[in-house]
Write an enzyme that holds these catalytic residues in place. Structure first.
Site, PDB file in Angstrom:
ATOM      1  N   HIS A 144      57.001  52.462  -6.191  1.00 61.71           N
ATOM      2  CA  HIS A 144      56.511  51.090  -5.995  1.00 61.71           C
ATOM      3  C   HIS A 144      57.581  50.080  -6.404  1.00 61.71           C
ATOM      4  O   HIS A 144      57.874  49.134  -5.667  1.00 61.71           O
ATOM      5  CB  HIS A 144      55.237  50.907  -6.830  1.00 61.71           C
ATOM      6  CG  HIS A 144      54.780  49.495  -6.955  1.00 61.71           C
ATOM      7  ND1 HIS A 144      53.666  49.000  -6.297  1.00 61.71           N
ATOM      8  CD2 HIS A 144      55.245  48.442  -7.687  1.00 61.71           C
ATOM      9  CE1 HIS A 144      53.495  47.727  -6.601  1.00 61.71           C
ATOM     10  NE2 HIS A 144      54.447  47.368  -7.446  1.00 61.71           N
ATOM     11  N   GLU A 145      58.185  50.292  -7.571  1.00 60.31           N
ATOM     12  CA  GLU A 145      59.207  49.357  -8.053  1.00 60.31           C
ATOM     13  C   GLU A 145      60.461  49.403  -7.193  1.00 60.31           C
ATOM     14  O   GLU A 145      61.089  48.369  -6.933  1.00 60.31           O
ATOM     15  CB  GLU A 145      59.549  49.664  -9.516  1.00 60.31           C
ATOM     16  CG  GLU A 145      58.412  49.435 -10.493  1.00 60.31           C
ATOM     17  CD  GLU A 145      57.863  48.016 -10.426  1.00 60.31           C
ATOM     18  OE1 GLU A 145      58.651  47.073 -10.183  1.00 60.31           O
ATOM     19  OE2 GLU A 145      56.648  47.846 -10.606  1.00 60.31           O
ATOM     20  N   HIS A 148      60.286  47.176  -4.173  1.00 63.49           N
ATOM     21  CA  HIS A 148      60.639  45.770  -4.394  1.00 63.49           C
ATOM     22  C   HIS A 148      62.148  45.558  -4.211  1.00 63.49           C
ATOM     23  O   HIS A 148      62.580  44.533  -3.689  1.00 63.49           O
ATOM     24  CB  HIS A 148      60.247  45.344  -5.807  1.00 63.49           C
ATOM     25  CG  HIS A 148      58.764  45.193  -6.007  1.00 63.49           C
ATOM     26  ND1 HIS A 148      57.960  44.546  -5.113  1.00 63.49           N
ATOM     27  CD2 HIS A 148      57.957  45.588  -7.035  1.00 63.49           C
ATOM     28  CE1 HIS A 148      56.706  44.553  -5.563  1.00 63.49           C
ATOM     29  NE2 HIS A 148      56.696  45.185  -6.712  1.00 63.49           N
ATOM     30  N   GLU A 219      52.864  42.912  -3.851  1.00 64.09           N
ATOM     31  CA  GLU A 219      52.368  44.054  -4.613  1.00 64.09           C
ATOM     32  C   GLU A 219      51.629  45.027  -3.703  1.00 64.09           C
ATOM     33  O   GLU A 219      51.793  46.249  -3.815  1.00 64.09           O
ATOM     34  CB  GLU A 219      51.450  43.576  -5.746  1.00 64.09           C
ATOM     35  CG  GLU A 219      52.154  42.796  -6.846  1.00 64.09           C
ATOM     36  CD  GLU A 219      53.271  43.581  -7.504  1.00 64.09           C
ATOM     37  OE1 GLU A 219      53.149  44.816  -7.625  1.00 64.09           O
ATOM     38  OE2 GLU A 219      54.277  42.970  -7.901  1.00 64.09           O
TER      39      GLU A 219
END
Length: 302
Positions: A144-145, A148, A219
């Site tokens: 997930h990070e 970004h 997100e």
């Protein structure tokens, strides 16, 4: 030759929102500086130098300042072999260069990414997160990070927040020291100076809302991209549920210290439950995130 894009699923919705947000923020910036120049004609060189200097400082150093503020400490593969191993697997899956890897000494279970580009990217997990998650759950969070970083929305959020910060500072200066006392009330320039705090407050509010709307979408986008990359949306859903439940056991004092950095975190330190609070929240609700992952899991099973 420029490097090919990563294997993270592209998100045109996120790209469109980032472009729109940057355009609107830029428009606000021009209006904001224009008002200051009109109000303080004789001081225009100082205004341009200060605003330009702040913008450059924000762009080049804000990621380092944020990482420092959240207590990130870069670690080597020897110091954190499991964390580095997970990052290595994700980089191989996504065909991305490896970012800097860091750990923050905090019991608050969380993770975040900073950096203006893939070359300057840093991915950090807290000791509280590393202690609580299973390997597949940790992989989902870190994927997930890394999303970004791949989508470059971390850099956009950093730049987008600049005008709001600047407007907020000017509003506070005006309220404390007062531009109003510097000119007579009947002087047109004095009237304009009276309007500066109001204009700054409006600019701050608009900037705040724009960054919050972008933050919530990004997100969901990162959850979706991580689930598709790893092929295990259930692992990310499990991590979300576990982290959300563990937040309630963290002392309020520790959560308050983490709250200013909510926009960077995988999970906010405090989750808004009221409708008005959700409007200003930096993250979508847990229910929204789990519902999306459930749909992805169903689609993948087909």
């Amino acid at each position: 030759m420029p490097r090919a894009r990563s294997r993270y699923a592209p998100d045109r919705g996120l790209t469109g929102r980032m472009v729109t947000t940057m355009f609107l923020i830029g428009l606000l910036y021009v209006v904001f500086v224009g008002v200051l120049l009109a109000a303080l004609r004789g001081s225009w060189p100082i205004i341009l130098i200060i605003t330009g200097g702040l913008f450059i400082a924000q762009f080049w150093f804000s990621d380092r300042i944020a990482a420092y503020g959240m207590g990130a400490r870069e670690v080597t593969p020897e110091q954190a072999p499991e964390l580095h191993g997970t990052i290595d697997r994700i980089c191989a899956l996504a065909d991305m260069p490896k970012p800097k890897v860091a750990i923050a000494e905090s019991d608050v279970p969380n993770a975040f990414a900073t950096g203006r580009s893939e070359k300057t990217a840093l991915v950090c997990a807290t000791t509280g997160l590393l202690r609580r998650l299973e390997p597949e759950e940790l992989e989902g969070v870190l994927a997930h990070e890394m999303s970004h970083v791949a989508h470059r929305d971390v850099a956009v959020m950093t730049i987008a927040s600049f005008l709001g910060v600047l407007a907020g500072i000017i509003t506070r200066i005006a309220l404390w020291g007062g531009f109003a006392r510097s000119r007579p009330g009947n002087d047109p320039a004095g009237i304009l100076l009276l309007l500066i705090p109001l204009i700054s407050a409006v600019v701050y509010a608009i900037s705040f809302l724009l960054t919050r709307l972008l933050s919530r979408y990004r997100e969901l986008s990162a959850d979706r991209a991580a689930a598709l990359l790893t092929g295990r949306p259930s692992a990310l859903a499990s991590a979300l549920t576990k982290v959300s439940g563990q937040m309630a056991r963290i002392p309020t004092e520790d959560l308050r210290k983490a709250e200013p950095y909510n926009a960077f975190y995988f999970m906010p330190a405090f989750s808004a439950t009221e409708s008005l609070g959700r409007l200003f929240s930096s993250h979508p609700t847990l229910e929204q995130r789990l519902d999306q992952l459930s749909r992805i899991s169903t689609d993948l099973s087909r």
